[in-house]
Design an enzyme around this catalytic site. Structure first.
Site, PDB file in Angstrom:
ATOM      1  N   GLY A   2       0.820  -1.204   0.000  1.00 25.28           N
ATOM      2  CA  GLY A   2       0.000   0.000   0.000  1.00 25.28           C
ATOM      3  C   GLY A   2       0.853   1.253   0.000  1.00 25.28           C
ATOM      4  O   GLY A   2       1.865   1.329   0.695  1.00 25.28           O
ATOM      5  N   GLU A  16     -17.917  18.704   1.653  1.00 27.87           N
ATOM      6  CA  GLU A  16     -17.045  19.432   0.736  1.00 27.87           C
ATOM      7  C   GLU A  16     -17.547  19.350  -0.700  1.00 27.87           C
ATOM      8  O   GLU A  16     -17.503  20.337  -1.448  1.00 27.87           O
ATOM      9  CB  GLU A  16     -15.622  18.891   0.873  1.00 27.87           C
ATOM     10  CG  GLU A  16     -14.986  19.288   2.200  1.00 27.87           C
ATOM     11  CD  GLU A  16     -13.761  18.465   2.578  1.00 27.87           C
ATOM     12  OE1 GLU A  16     -13.033  18.885   3.487  1.00 27.87           O
ATOM     13  OE2 GLU A  16     -13.543  17.394   1.965  1.00 27.87           O
ATOM     14  N   PHE A  76      -1.054   7.155   2.898  1.00 31.11           N
ATOM     15  CA  PHE A  76      -0.368   7.909   3.941  1.00 31.11           C
ATOM     16  C   PHE A  76       0.349   6.987   4.929  1.00 31.11           C
ATOM     17  O   PHE A  76       1.482   7.248   5.329  1.00 31.11           O
ATOM     18  CB  PHE A  76      -1.368   8.784   4.698  1.00 31.11           C
ATOM     19  CG  PHE A  76      -1.876   9.945   3.899  1.00 31.11           C
ATOM     20  CD1 PHE A  76      -1.113  11.098   3.753  1.00 31.11           C
ATOM     21  CD2 PHE A  76      -3.123   9.906   3.299  1.00 31.11           C
ATOM     22  CE1 PHE A  76      -1.570  12.171   3.011  1.00 31.11           C
ATOM     23  CE2 PHE A  76      -3.593  10.977   2.559  1.00 31.11           C
ATOM     24  CZ  PHE A  76      -2.823  12.119   2.416  1.00 31.11           C
ATOM     25  N   GLY A  77      -0.323   5.907   5.340  1.00 31.14           N
ATOM     26  CA  GLY A  77       0.275   5.000   6.309  1.00 31.14           C
ATOM     27  C   GLY A  77       1.484   4.277   5.761  1.00 31.14           C
ATOM     28  O   GLY A  77       2.523   4.173   6.423  1.00 31.14           O
ATOM     29  N   ASP A 113      -7.086   2.504   7.269  1.00 31.47           N
ATOM     30  CA  ASP A 113      -8.523   2.281   7.088  1.00 31.47           C
ATOM     31  C   ASP A 113      -8.918   0.818   7.022  1.00 31.47           C
ATOM     32  O   ASP A 113     -10.095   0.490   7.170  1.00 31.47           O
ATOM     33  CB  ASP A 113      -9.003   2.974   5.806  1.00 31.47           C
ATOM     34  CG  ASP A 113      -8.969   4.477   5.911  1.00 31.47           C
ATOM     35  OD1 ASP A 113      -8.641   4.985   7.005  1.00 31.47           O
ATOM     36  OD2 ASP A 113      -9.277   5.162   4.916  1.00 31.47           O
TER      37      ASP A 113
END
Length: 423
Positions: A10, A172, A13-14, A302
């Site tokens: 992956g 948004e 961000f992580g 997530d």
């Protein structure tokens, strides 16, 4: 068979946070990603509404990690794992490769959840990938273009939008659709925001949620709280409130931003390790981020559930660094992960946003909007991306242009759009 000290699956961000942390100790790692770019997912809605071009929020992974001599970045999709022998199998262009790992960090995120109505996926637009954003952008351009020369009834039908889910993304998107119609296309649109909870931006709560609702309502967005989508057909969405009253809403375009579902590699890991999952398929990981009884496998972001932590990028980044610190012996094995909540923020419309640092310190309006810009600019990867984003924001927020609509690239045509929109 190949061997890697650490394999990261992956490139969100992580995954990148873990990679950068490992590099501090000179630990070699293989990072496997299904896409060649790192996606700044919180800004996907700005690509969809033309504020930013896609390359401004999706720099190549190789560019992000170009200074990491330890990095071995590969494209592929993990299809199997042998946890007893610590062997992972991934596939790319029909070719399968096996890697024996010393430690594994899983960070593949989650996809959209339709709460048992998978048919909604073919009738709505989501915002989880760059392709999702481009598809929605093509749809937005289509309806506004066709509406220009249409009669009043057709124009009203074309410019009807329903956004499902009043979390940050839903709020948004709804706000930007109104901004886009008013300041760029100079047309009237119908935007309805549907939320099952009793307030907008539920994690914020209290005065900030009320402010967000009032700001959306003032801009012309119809906000329906305590309301659930029961059906979606061509041109309309059926909703039901808590009193059981049904209503049908005109909707040429439906944007779905309600709920997430972990699958893919999360499911593979669950089956291989015996790790339990929640109703959304997220791994119920141990306090130290390990999976099941396997001390060499970590899962973050997530795709996991731990202590009720929100599915947000700051959580994934802190978890990535925590797992990497254990692997590089900066923390003892078994050290529980503790999330440092630095606050949450969401933009509502131009010069309007909400920021919650803690229960007592909150901001709203222009100050919050400025803070939102600064934080998102800070986390954009690469100087070039930051410079381009600033230029695009100035054009979109101060002027009336939409740089993303002028992006030079292959934009999805209407083939592949939900059937109700291609008709």
């Amino acid at each position: 068979m190949e061997h890697a000290d650490v394999v990261i699956v992956g490139s969100g961000f992580g995954g990148l946070a873990a990679a950068k942390q490992l590099a501090k100790s000179g630990i070699n790692y293989v990072l496997i990603s299904s896409t060649p770019e790192h996606l700044f997912q919180p800004l996907l809605y700005q690509v969809a509404t033309g504020v930013l071009a896609s390359h401004e929020i999706a720099p190549p992974i190789a560019s992000v990690l170009r200074r990491h001599r330890e990095a071995d970045v590969r494209l592929g999709k993990v299809i199997a794992i042998d946890v007893d022998n610590a062997v992972l199998t991934y596939e790319h262009d029909g070719e399968r490769t096996q890697i024996r790992y010393g430690s594994l960090i899983a960070a593949t995120g989650a996809s959209q959840s339709y709460f048992g109505r998978d048919d909604f996926a073919d009738k709505t637009f989501s915002l989880k990938t760059i392709d999702d954003a481009k598809l929605l952008r093509a749809q937005i351009e289509r309806v506004f273009t066709e509406a220009k020369g249409a009669d009043a009834e057709t124009r009203k039908r074309l410019l009807s939008f329903v956004v499902v889910g009043a979390g940050a993304t839903g709020v948004e998107v709804a706000g930007q659709l109104k901004e886009l119609a008013k300041r760029h296309y100079h047309q009237e649109v119908s935007v309805t925001l549907v939320e099952g909870a009793g307030e907008v931006l539920p994690p914020f709560g209290g005065g900030l949620s009320e402010y967000a609702k009032a700001s959306l309502t003032k801009s012309g967005v119809e906000v329906l709280l305590g309301t659930f989508v029961t059906d979606i057909e061509y041109g309309k969405v059926t909703v039901k409130d808590k009193q059981g009253i049904e209503r049908r809403i005109a909707a040429e375009t439906v944007v779905w931003s309600a709920g997430v579902q972990a699958g893919g590699f999360a499911q593979i890991l669950a089956e291989a390790t015996g790790c339990e999952t929640d109703r959304a398929g997220r791994l119920l990981i141990n306090p130290d981020l390990t999976v099941g009884g396997h001390a060499d496998i970590y899962a973050i972001g997530d795709m996991t559930s731990l202590n009720g932590y929100p599915g947000q990028s700051p959580v994934a980044m802190q978890e990535g660094r925590h797992a990497a610190d254990i692997i590089r012996h900066k923390k003892l094995p078994g050290t529980p992960f503790k999330y440092w909540d630095k606050g949450s923020m969401a933009v509502i419309s131009r010069f309007s946003a909400v920021v919650k640092l803690n229960e007592h310190i909150t901001f709203r309006g222009v100050i919050a909007w400025t803070m939102w810009l600064a934080v998102h600019l800070l986390y954009l990867v690469g100087f070039r991306n930051r410079f381009a984003a600033v230029a695009s924001w100035l054009v979109a927020f101060i002027g009336t242009g939409r740089p993303g609509f002028d992006e030079v690239e292959q934009t999805p045509d209407l083939v592949g759009l939900p059937a109700r929109d291609a008709a």
